[in-house]
Write a protein that holds these residues in place. Structure first.
Motif, PDB file in Angstrom:
ATOM      1  N   SER A  10      -1.150   5.462   7.704  1.00  0.00           N
ATOM      2  CA  SER A  10      -1.090   6.439   6.621  1.00  0.00           C
ATOM      3  C   SER A  10       0.175   7.290   6.735  1.00  0.00           C
ATOM      4  O   SER A  10       0.546   7.737   7.821  1.00  0.00           O
ATOM      5  CB  SER A  10      -2.322   7.343   6.678  1.00  0.00           C
ATOM      6  OG  SER A  10      -2.216   8.376   5.733  1.00  0.00           O
ATOM      7  N   TYR A  67       0.948   4.034   2.726  1.00  0.00           N
ATOM      8  CA  TYR A  67       0.931   3.538   4.100  1.00  0.00           C
ATOM      9  C   TYR A  67       2.255   2.856   4.423  1.00  0.00           C
ATOM     10  O   TYR A  67       2.916   2.330   3.542  1.00  0.00           O
ATOM     11  CB  TYR A  67      -0.212   2.525   4.293  1.00  0.00           C
ATOM     12  CG  TYR A  67      -1.570   3.170   4.289  1.00  0.00           C
ATOM     13  CD1 TYR A  67      -2.215   3.486   5.478  1.00  0.00           C
ATOM     14  CD2 TYR A  67      -2.187   3.497   3.095  1.00  0.00           C
ATOM     15  CE1 TYR A  67      -3.452   4.094   5.472  1.00  0.00           C
ATOM     16  CE2 TYR A  67      -3.438   4.111   3.084  1.00  0.00           C
ATOM     17  CZ  TYR A  67      -4.055   4.410   4.268  1.00  0.00           C
ATOM     18  OH  TYR A  67      -5.277   5.024   4.272  1.00  0.00           O
ATOM     19  N   TYR A  89       0.873  -1.168   0.000  1.00  0.00           N
ATOM     20  CA  TYR A  89       0.000   0.000   0.000  1.00  0.00           C
ATOM     21  C   TYR A  89       0.911   1.220   0.000  1.00  0.00           C
ATOM     22  O   TYR A  89       1.490   1.569   1.030  1.00  0.00           O
ATOM     23  CB  TYR A  89      -0.924  -0.001   1.225  1.00  0.00           C
ATOM     24  CG  TYR A  89      -1.856  -1.197   1.251  1.00  0.00           C
ATOM     25  CD1 TYR A  89      -3.051  -1.166   0.547  1.00  0.00           C
ATOM     26  CD2 TYR A  89      -1.532  -2.351   1.954  1.00  0.00           C
ATOM     27  CE1 TYR A  89      -3.899  -2.253   0.545  1.00  0.00           C
ATOM     28  CE2 TYR A  89      -2.381  -3.443   1.966  1.00  0.00           C
ATOM     29  CZ  TYR A  89      -3.564  -3.392   1.258  1.00  0.00           C
ATOM     30  OH  TYR A  89      -4.406  -4.471   1.262  1.00  0.00           O
ATOM     31  N   PHE A 131      -5.160   0.705   9.182  1.00  0.00           N
ATOM     32  CA  PHE A 131      -6.010  -0.461   8.975  1.00  0.00           C
ATOM     33  C   PHE A 131      -5.199  -1.718   9.223  1.00  0.00           C
ATOM     34  O   PHE A 131      -3.972  -1.720   9.147  1.00  0.00           O
ATOM     35  CB  PHE A 131      -6.650  -0.472   7.583  1.00  0.00           C
ATOM     36  CG  PHE A 131      -5.665  -0.593   6.451  1.00  0.00           C
ATOM     37  CD1 PHE A 131      -5.264  -1.835   5.983  1.00  0.00           C
ATOM     38  CD2 PHE A 131      -5.141   0.535   5.847  1.00  0.00           C
ATOM     39  CE1 PHE A 131      -4.362  -1.951   4.939  1.00  0.00           C
ATOM     40  CE2 PHE A 131      -4.233   0.437   4.799  1.00  0.00           C
ATOM     41  CZ  PHE A 131      -3.850  -0.814   4.347  1.00  0.00           C
ATOM     42  N   GLU A 176      -8.196  -6.549   7.111  1.00  0.00           N
ATOM     43  CA  GLU A 176      -9.393  -5.737   6.877  1.00  0.00           C
ATOM     44  C   GLU A 176      -8.994  -4.441   6.159  1.00  0.00           C
ATOM     45  O   GLU A 176      -9.152  -3.346   6.696  1.00  0.00           O
ATOM     46  CB  GLU A 176     -10.096  -5.408   8.180  1.00  0.00           C
ATOM     47  CG  GLU A 176     -10.672  -6.615   8.889  1.00  0.00           C
ATOM     48  CD  GLU A 176     -11.417  -6.248  10.148  1.00  0.00           C
ATOM     49  OE1 GLU A 176     -12.062  -5.187  10.185  1.00  0.00           O
ATOM     50  OE2 GLU A 176     -11.345  -7.040  11.093  1.00  0.00           O
ATOM     51  N   PRO A 177      -8.473  -4.529   4.923  1.00  0.00           N
ATOM     52  CA  PRO A 177      -7.926  -3.338   4.255  1.00  0.00           C
ATOM     53  C   PRO A 177      -8.949  -2.275   3.875  1.00  0.00           C
ATOM     54  O   PRO A 177      -8.565  -1.165   3.537  1.00  0.00           O
ATOM     55  CB  PRO A 177      -7.251  -3.918   3.008  1.00  0.00           C
ATOM     56  CG  PRO A 177      -7.941  -5.209   2.769  1.00  0.00           C
ATOM     57  CD  PRO A 177      -8.328  -5.727   4.123  1.00  0.00           C
ATOM     58  N   ASP A 178     -10.224  -2.574   3.960  1.00  0.00           N
ATOM     59  CA  ASP A 178     -11.245  -1.579   3.637  1.00  0.00           C
ATOM     60  C   ASP A 178     -11.863  -0.952   4.886  1.00  0.00           C
ATOM     61  O   ASP A 178     -12.801  -0.159   4.783  1.00  0.00           O
ATOM     62  CB  ASP A 178     -12.353  -2.205   2.785  1.00  0.00           C
ATOM     63  CG  ASP A 178     -11.824  -2.651   1.428  1.00  0.00           C
ATOM     64  OD1 ASP A 178     -10.932  -1.971   0.887  1.00  0.00           O
ATOM     65  OD2 ASP A 178     -12.282  -3.690   0.933  1.00  0.00           O
ATOM     66  N   ASP A 179     -11.359  -1.298   6.051  1.00  0.00           N
ATOM     67  CA  ASP A 179     -11.896  -0.800   7.312  1.00  0.00           C
ATOM     68  C   ASP A 179     -10.875   0.141   7.951  1.00  0.00           C
ATOM     69  O   ASP A 179     -10.041  -0.271   8.746  1.00  0.00           O
ATOM     70  CB  ASP A 179     -12.217  -1.969   8.241  1.00  0.00           C
ATOM     71  CG  ASP A 179     -12.951  -1.531   9.498  1.00  0.00           C
ATOM     72  OD1 ASP A 179     -13.484  -0.397   9.519  1.00  0.00           O
ATOM     73  OD2 ASP A 179     -12.986  -2.320  10.455  1.00  0.00           O
ATOM     74  N   TYR A 180     -10.946   1.419   7.576  1.00  0.00           N
ATOM     75  CA  TYR A 180      -9.996   2.411   8.080  1.00  0.00           C
ATOM     76  C   TYR A 180     -10.399   2.874   9.466  1.00  0.00           C
ATOM     77  O   TYR A 180     -11.568   3.147   9.735  1.00  0.00           O
ATOM     78  CB  TYR A 180      -9.924   3.607   7.133  1.00  0.00           C
ATOM     79  CG  TYR A 180      -9.383   3.241   5.779  1.00  0.00           C
ATOM     80  CD1 TYR A 180      -8.018   3.199   5.549  1.00  0.00           C
ATOM     81  CD2 TYR A 180     -10.232   2.915   4.733  1.00  0.00           C
ATOM     82  CE1 TYR A 180      -7.506   2.852   4.314  1.00  0.00           C
ATOM     83  CE2 TYR A 180      -9.737   2.562   3.487  1.00  0.00           C
ATOM     84  CZ  TYR A 180      -8.378   2.539   3.287  1.00  0.00           C
ATOM     85  OH  TYR A 180      -7.877   2.198   2.072  1.00  0.00           O
ATOM     86  N   ASP A 187      -4.857   7.801   9.472  1.00  0.00           N
ATOM     87  CA  ASP A 187      -5.670   6.629   9.734  1.00  0.00           C
ATOM     88  C   ASP A 187      -4.817   5.379   9.626  1.00  0.00           C
ATOM     89  O   ASP A 187      -3.625   5.455   9.308  1.00  0.00           O
ATOM     90  CB  ASP A 187      -6.886   6.573   8.816  1.00  0.00           C
ATOM     91  CG  ASP A 187      -6.526   6.467   7.343  1.00  0.00           C
ATOM     92  OD1 ASP A 187      -5.346   6.300   7.000  1.00  0.00           O
ATOM     93  OD2 ASP A 187      -7.453   6.552   6.521  1.00  0.00           O
TER      94      ASP A 187
END
Length: 70
Positions: A18, A7, A4, A37, A41-45, A35
Motif C-alpha cells: 500500500s 499499491y 493496482y 497482498f 491472492e489480491p483479496d487477501d490483505y 498492508d
C-alpha cells in the motif's frame, strides 16, 4: 502484470504494498500502517508495516490520519 493504483509492486518480495497509510488493528491495538497482498491472492490483505502506533481507538487514529495525511 496487474495494476493496482494505490499499491506499488516490490519485485524482490513479490508483493504489492500500500502507498497510503491506513487505520489497522492488531492484538496490540490500533495503529497506522500499510498492508500488502500477493498477486495471486489480491483479496487477501496482510499487515505489512506499522508506521505510527498505537492509538486509544480507531476514531483517534482516523482523526490523526485525516489531519496529517500520509
Amino acid at each position: 502484470m496487474f495494476s493496482y493504483p494505490n499499491y506499488r509492486f516490490d519485485a524482490q518480495a513479490g508483493i504489492f504494498i500500500s502507498l497510503n497509510l491506513k487505520v489497522m488493528r492488531s492484538s496490540e491495538g490500533v495503529y497506522l500502517g500499510r498492508d500488502c497482498f500477493y498477486p495471486f491472492e489480491p483479496d487477501d490483505y496482510l499487515p505489512y508495516e506499522s508506521v505510527i502506533g498505537y492509538f486509544d481507538s480507531e476514531e483517534e487514529a482516523q482523526a490523526w490520519l485525516n489531519q496529517n495525511g500520509d
